[in-house]
Design a protein around this motif. Sequence first.
Motif: not given
Length: 585
Positions: A273-278, A299-300, A331-332
């Motif tokens: 989640v963190l890596l895909s968000t940032y 995210s995939q 959800n993230h």
Amino acid sequence: MNNSNGTKKRKHTPSETRKLAQASRILKACDNCRKQKTRCFRSPENPNSCVRCHALNKSCSFETFNFDPYFTDNNKLDLIYNGINEVLGLLKNTPTMVATPISNSSSINSQQQENEKEDSNEFVDDSTQFQSPPSSFITSPFLIISNSVPESVPSPIHKLLNPSKYHSEPNDVISLSILSESDAITLMDEFRRDFGKWISLPIYISTKDWIDEIRIKSSLLLTTGCCITIGKTTSSLPVELSNKLIQDMNECILKYSFYHRKDGIIEFLQAMVLLSTYSISISSLVLDSEANLDSWTLSQIGLSTFISSSTFGHLKATNDDITLTQLRIYNHLCLTHLFYCMISGRMCIIDEIRINQCYGTLSLLNATNFDGRMVAEINMILITYTFIQLNNNVQDLSELDHNLMNVLEETKLWYQQWEYLFSQPTIQFVELNYHFCTILIYYGYEYHKSKITGRKVEFLSNASLNVLNYANEFSLIEMFNHAYSLVKEINNLEDDIGFSYLSDQIHFCFYFAALCLIKILYQCTTGKGYSEQLSEKENVMEVVNTLVDKFSTISRGDSNNAAFKYKSGIEQILQSHFPEYSDSS
């Protein structure tokens, strides 16, 4: 307001309205809501219909509870589920927020339109959906042969259904002496403070004890947390830490994608989640010039791992807090994946049924306003993504107009459902997402309209902001209003540190909206009928330069930083269209 007997009807306070809405919760959902698996609430405007059927002008039948309408309940989800009734009642006396379609196309089959509206509001709200294997797995041939002839199951299938424990020696930033334990505790303590709530990190445990746990479960989460915290105050990561992040990613992705291990899976998913968000921010910190973290891919991987683990029964929850943690992770990942599908033009790897499972958080008693906001964002992005994908094969202008009419109607229904969130604290990101998606909708419409009408210009094969040169007045005004509303949100983010901690998604929304805003304002200066927009010119330039200053501050002058690129891009467009307002002029 007078009732049917001519006597004056007392207006309910917002609190009373919510209680009345709660009292109208349906004992047995109507046929339409039950078919679509949606929550069913009595309409405040029509006691013989639910909210959904009344909004869609469909016949409705249901059974209701018969109890005191002023029954008190402090359920946190009043605002999410029952607020819809209050919003619809308020909207009855307010002008619509969504404009009429751009062009006059042939009439659309009303039943088809109703079905499309109905589909857009479909959701599944079972919060326990990930806690046990679904029937699709129980009845799958893999499990059937595994249960029927266990000695004759091919090894790959057996290992998939019965993963062994993954054995590895401690190999993290502390054991490798990349960071001291005290430094790691300091960094992760700050990380928990800034990110703990939105990815549901444990709160009833010391940072030291938590680090001891994740060193065993997922060194990737430890490395990621340290990298993000360091990255907010420096332009590059230490060489050893940068290399360790890449190593941990390779090992963990291999562990969960190739070996299908189930230990430490929540911590791995939190890291994803963190890596895909940032991903954009972190990529600029990693010293390996060949490394490129892609949010769509990350995210995939997170989603496929989550879905597989859920299907095979590896996600267990002993209390509501763990359940909420799992659903927030899901959800993230859905939110990030859909957003990057939308802005990169790639396909979504999960179907709408899986996306609608995001509503599961809303049925939990410990869900908060944050969960409602995330579901609202996912829903709006899905509407926009679907519109974009539909237009990939659009053939004529009437079809394009049809698609636009549908997406505007869906957006209107979305606004009616979630508008109550807009008045609540820290809600600006739902509004920001709404404005950004609307900009994309009108841009997509104008691009395809030009393509269909045979306009021979260079952007048709390589789209750019020049699409806006040929947009009609209505589209330009709508896009101006939404872009301006979005960029003005920068005035609500006075803290530079807080701005730097916003997701890459939000930074990109600001950047894209600012570019569009400058281009649209320039187009307004060359045409007629834009007096209202031109009157805002000074204010627009002020807010755009405020955004430039924000990006400049958080980039710390590092030309490889994403914020520096955004600053430079805005300055470039500003210089070419309004050089008198550019700081670089």
